[in-house]
Design a protein around this motif. Sequence first.
Motif, short mmCIF file in Angstrom:
data_model
loop_
_atom_site.label_atom_id
_atom_site.label_comp_id
_atom_site.label_asym_id
_atom_site.label_seq_id
_atom_site.Cartn_x
_atom_site.Cartn_y
_atom_site.Cartn_z
N CYS A 85 0.83 -1.15 0.05
CA CYS A 85 -0.03 0.02 -0.01
C CYS A 85 1.00 1.23 0.00
N GLN A 86 2.13 1.17 0.23
CA GLN A 86 3.00 2.18 0.20
C GLN A 86 4.43 1.78 -0.53
N SER A 87 5.01 2.69 -1.35
CA SER A 87 6.18 2.26 -1.91
C SER A 87 7.45 3.08 -1.29
N LEU A 88 7.15 3.73 -0.27
CA LEU A 88 8.40 4.47 0.28
C LEU A 88 8.40 3.75 1.92
N SER A 89 9.87 3.99 2.20
CA SER A 89 10.15 3.49 3.57
C SER A 89 9.34 4.51 4.68
N ILE A 90 9.11 4.04 5.96
CA ILE A 90 8.64 4.81 6.83
C ILE A 90 9.47 6.32 7.02
N TYR A 91 10.63 6.25 6.95
CA TYR A 91 11.46 7.46 6.99
C TYR A 91 10.89 8.39 5.93
N ASN A 92 11.02 7.77 4.81
CA ASN A 92 10.71 8.66 3.69
C ASN A 92 9.35 9.29 3.59
N GLN A 93 8.17 8.39 3.97
CA GLN A 93 6.95 8.94 4.34
C GLN A 93 6.87 10.15 5.09
N LEU A 94 7.73 10.08 6.35
CA LEU A 94 7.64 11.22 7.21
C LEU A 94 8.33 12.52 6.62
N VAL A 95 9.47 12.22 5.98
CA VAL A 95 9.90 13.25 5.27
C VAL A 95 9.18 13.89 4.28
N LYS A 96 8.28 13.33 3.62
CA LYS A 96 7.38 13.70 2.47
C LYS A 96 6.24 14.47 3.04
N GLY A 97 5.97 14.18 4.56
CA GLY A 97 5.02 14.88 5.22
C GLY A 97 4.07 13.94 5.88
N LEU A 132 12.82 12.03 13.68
CA LEU A 132 12.86 12.77 15.17
C LEU A 132 14.13 13.47 15.30
N SER A 133 15.05 12.66 14.83
CA SER A 133 16.62 13.34 15.41
C SER A 133 16.77 14.55 14.45
N GLU A 134 16.29 14.45 13.32
CA GLU A 134 16.32 15.57 12.37
C GLU A 134 15.56 16.89 12.30
N THR A 135 14.56 16.59 12.84
CA THR A 135 13.46 17.58 13.09
C THR A 135 13.04 18.08 14.64
N GLN A 136 12.65 19.11 14.94
CA GLN A 136 12.55 19.69 16.14
C GLN A 136 11.02 19.77 16.70
N SER A 137 10.05 20.08 15.69
CA SER A 137 8.61 20.31 15.99
C SER A 137 7.59 19.51 15.42
N GLU A 138 7.97 18.45 15.05
CA GLU A 138 7.00 17.67 14.29
C GLU A 138 6.75 16.58 14.98
#
Length: 318
Positions: A85-97, A132-138
């Motif tokens: 149902c998804q082609s992206l990794s969990i990390y890349n889904q989060l990066v995409k938004g 989470l380590s690469e962001t601060q407020s998400e």
Amino acid sequence: MGSTVSTQIQRRKAISTEKKTLVDLYQTSGEDFPGNDYHPTDRKNWMAGLNPEKVDINKIVWPGTHDSATNEIGIPFITRPFAQCQSLSIYNQLVKGARVLDIRIQEDRLVCHGILVTYSIDVVIEDVKKFLSETQSEIIILEVRTEFGHEDPPDFDTYLEDQLGEFLIHQDDHVFGKTILELLPKRIICVWKPRKSPQPKAGSPLWSARYLKDNWIDTDLPSTKFDSNLKHLSEQPPVSSRKFFYRVENTVTPQADNPVLCVKPVTGRIHGYARVFINQCFSKGYADRLQIYSTDFINEDFVDACVGLTYARVEGKA
């Protein structure tokens, strides 16, 4: 044989009719809504871009992914198309938004979708931590459930608390009235939905199933799903008074009695109508109830639609 062929012909006609219904709706109603033209400059940090001091948790329209950890499920080109149902990794889904993850597991802590399995839940946790380590407020809503037909992993609540403890926002009705800034540095609302094990209790680091609800229907008919989503959304209280998260899924599901069984072409029947759905929420007076909006194969346009409506709410335009 004749009756089977006749049934298939009728099914194909029904699908064709329903696809046309959505096309007609798009042509007559369009896809405009408050915030429709807003596009975040940085999807990885879109919550930060809206100003965490101004963003109430209950004003967010959370872009989510359905069956989030299925990017590597099954065997490529053989079983994977029937469950992916998804082609992206969990990390890349989060990066995409994406900010809501739907993770299904079985007793050995492997992620699964039905009978097909993929990587360990550890992979999901590591991807979440990396983001989470690469962001601060998400803020992330992480839903983990035992898949239907499977047993709960032993001591899984302890595992989640050990792995995510420093990030966990504890179960508390007051969270819905707070801003992102008031929740920081905590970053994860983790909803644990076991099948037989005890549900998390009030005040727990984990949230119980009653805090994340939906009305999923099992259909591959896009207009039927679209209308069902609107109907059930209309029955919910406004987000301003709600003490739980409510999810609408912009998806349809392959059916065993239909020759098209691969997820992508089936869910594609409704995938492009996310903005039309938001438009109809406003048209029918339900827009103040939309909260979590999930999809298969998440893309930038879907994220931008959710973020745009969030922006409009924060700015008092919706």
